[in-house]
Design an enzyme around this catalytic site. Structure first.
Site, PDB file in Angstrom:
ATOM      1  N   GLY A  38       0.749  -1.262  -0.051  1.00  0.00           N
ATOM      2  CA  GLY A  38       0.024   0.179   0.094  1.00  0.00           C
ATOM      3  C   GLY A  38       1.009   1.349  -0.107  1.00  0.00           C
ATOM      4  N   GLY A  40       0.350   4.302   1.290  1.00  0.00           N
ATOM      5  CA  GLY A  40       0.333   4.987   2.445  1.00  0.00           C
ATOM      6  C   GLY A  40       1.312   4.185   3.348  1.00  0.00           C
ATOM      7  N   THR A 214      10.119  12.278  -9.583  1.00  0.00           N
ATOM      8  CA  THR A 214      11.044  11.328  -9.237  1.00  0.00           C
ATOM      9  C   THR A 214      11.285  10.640 -10.605  1.00  0.00           C
ATOM     10  OG1 THR A 214       9.160   9.531  -8.654  1.00  0.00           O
ATOM     11  CG2 THR A 214      10.080  10.782  -6.979  1.00  0.00           C
ATOM     12  N   ASP A 242      15.064  -5.009  -6.912  1.00  0.00           N
ATOM     13  CA  ASP A 242      13.445  -4.816  -7.122  1.00  0.00           C
ATOM     14  C   ASP A 242      13.063  -3.453  -6.993  1.00  0.00           C
ATOM     15  OD1 ASP A 242      10.705  -5.069  -7.061  1.00  0.00           O
ATOM     16  OD2 ASP A 242      10.649  -6.537  -5.657  1.00  0.00           O
ATOM     17  N   ASP A 248       7.826   5.218  -2.843  1.00  0.00           N
ATOM     18  CA  ASP A 248       7.194   5.365  -1.495  1.00  0.00           C
ATOM     19  C   ASP A 248       8.299   5.557  -0.949  1.00  0.00           C
ATOM     20  OD1 ASP A 248       4.569   4.970  -2.590  1.00  0.00           O
ATOM     21  OD2 ASP A 248       4.806   2.642  -2.365  1.00  0.00           O
ATOM     22  N   SER A 278      16.617   1.076  -0.932  1.00  0.00           N
ATOM     23  CA  SER A 278      15.634   0.431  -0.922  1.00  0.00           C
ATOM     24  C   SER A 278      15.360  -0.492  -2.185  1.00  0.00           C
ATOM     25  CB  SER A 278      14.154   1.209  -0.982  1.00  0.00           C
ATOM     26  OG  SER A 278      13.843   1.689  -2.136  1.00  0.00           O
ATOM     27  N   GLY A 283      10.650  -6.819  -2.880  1.00  0.00           N
ATOM     28  CA  GLY A 283       9.505  -6.043  -2.259  1.00  0.00           C
ATOM     29  C   GLY A 283       9.767  -4.524  -2.009  1.00  0.00           C
TER      30      GLY A 283
END
Length: 308
Positions: A38, A40, A214, A242, A248, A278, A283
């Protein structure tokens, strides 16, 4: 300092594929795993791992998937006391095929309980007193607008998935963070490859907020309203596995950097570094960094370059 995120909580189904399918094509997946997601919740998890004082406002179902999403956020140091259970609806979900080798992905979201988030849900103390409020568009627009109107601090909005944004909403937003495809859709421009200077010109068509575009492996483009040149901030070199959730992570890191008093160029530099880290695991949250990891990599980040 505090960051509050109003937005979606999903359970992701990550499917490893040799290559992403074309329109109408079937490909065979190599594996499938469940993971928290998600937009958020991903932003909240990234912000929580980078610093204290992070709150999540949203909805999940009364189901095991909701239990897993709340536990995952709590494990990332996020206060979930304002996440409401929603009877009769499942927790939101997303199916994400991820291409082996490049880490590129596609995402299909089913909102579930996210679709029931209301203005009353977001008119709460963590929204009103946050130094930075993070918003996205995977929840109803009236809840997004209600949160922006209630915010006492800076408002950062990721316009994803893309929807028309009213002038009234834009007037409440301090920093808008689209990717280049979302920027093109927001401005009504024709699709196509663009240089950073051309993207900066598009960003200046949007009235109101500062725009941070971005750009994936190219980093991020900061377009301010003070007449200064746009700045292209390249990321540090990493071995990407990944890219799911990198945007996010960028937003969560940007919010934490702003909440701790960094100026916009420094906050973008910090966020680009966190987002790059990240991508080094699977994932949306498999490799979210902590503040120590980001600070250690910052000296290897190229200097931002003026554009145009």
């Amino acid at each position: 300092m505090s960051v509050t995120v109003v937005g979606s909580l999903n359970e992701d189904v990550l499917v490893a594929v040799d290559r992403l399918p074309a329109r109408g094509e079937t490909v065979i997946g190599r594996s499938a795993v469940l993971a928290p997601g998600g937009k958020g919740a991903n932003q909240a998890a990234a912000a929580g791992l980078l610093g204290p004082g992070v709150h999540m406002v949203g909805r999940v179902g009364e189901d095991p998937a909701g239990d897993r999403q709340l536990a995952a956020l709590a494990g990332s140091r996020v206060d979930v006391s304002r996440v409401r259970r929603t009877p009769g609806l499942p927790t939101g979900s997303a199916t994400i095929p991820v291409e082996e080798g490049t880490g590129e992905n596609l995402i299909v979201v089913v909102p579930g309980a996210n679709a029931e988030l209301s203005p009353a849900d977001v008119d709460v103390e963590p929204v009103r007193r946050a130094d930075v409020l993070l918003l996205q568009l995977e929840v109803p627009m009236d809840a997004v607008h209600g949160a922006a109107a209630a915010a006492g601090g800076r408002v950062v909005l990721t316009p994803a998935p893309p929807r028309p944004l009213s002038e009234e909403l834009l007037a409440l937003v301090d920093v808008l963070v689209p990717n280049e495809h979302e920027l093109v859709q927001l401005t009504g421009a024709a699709a196509g490859e663009r240089t950073p200077a051309e993207l900066a010109a598009l960003a200046r068509r949007i009235s109101g907020p500062v725009v941070v575009v971005t750009l994936g492996a190219r980093g991020a483009l900061l377009v301010r309203r003070d007449g200064s040149p746009a700045l292209l901030q390249a990321p540090p070199p990493v071995a990407a596995v990944d890219t799911t959730g990198a945007g996010d992570c960028f937003c969560g890191a940007l919010a934490q950097a702003l909440a701790t008093g960094r100026d916009l160029p420094a906050a973008v530099r910090f966020a680009v570094t966190a987002a790059a880290l990240s991508t080094t695991g699977p994932g949306a949250r498999g490799a979210l960094p902590d503040a120590e990891a980001v600070e250690a990599l910052l000296p290897r980040v190229p200097a931002a370059e003026p554009v145009g």
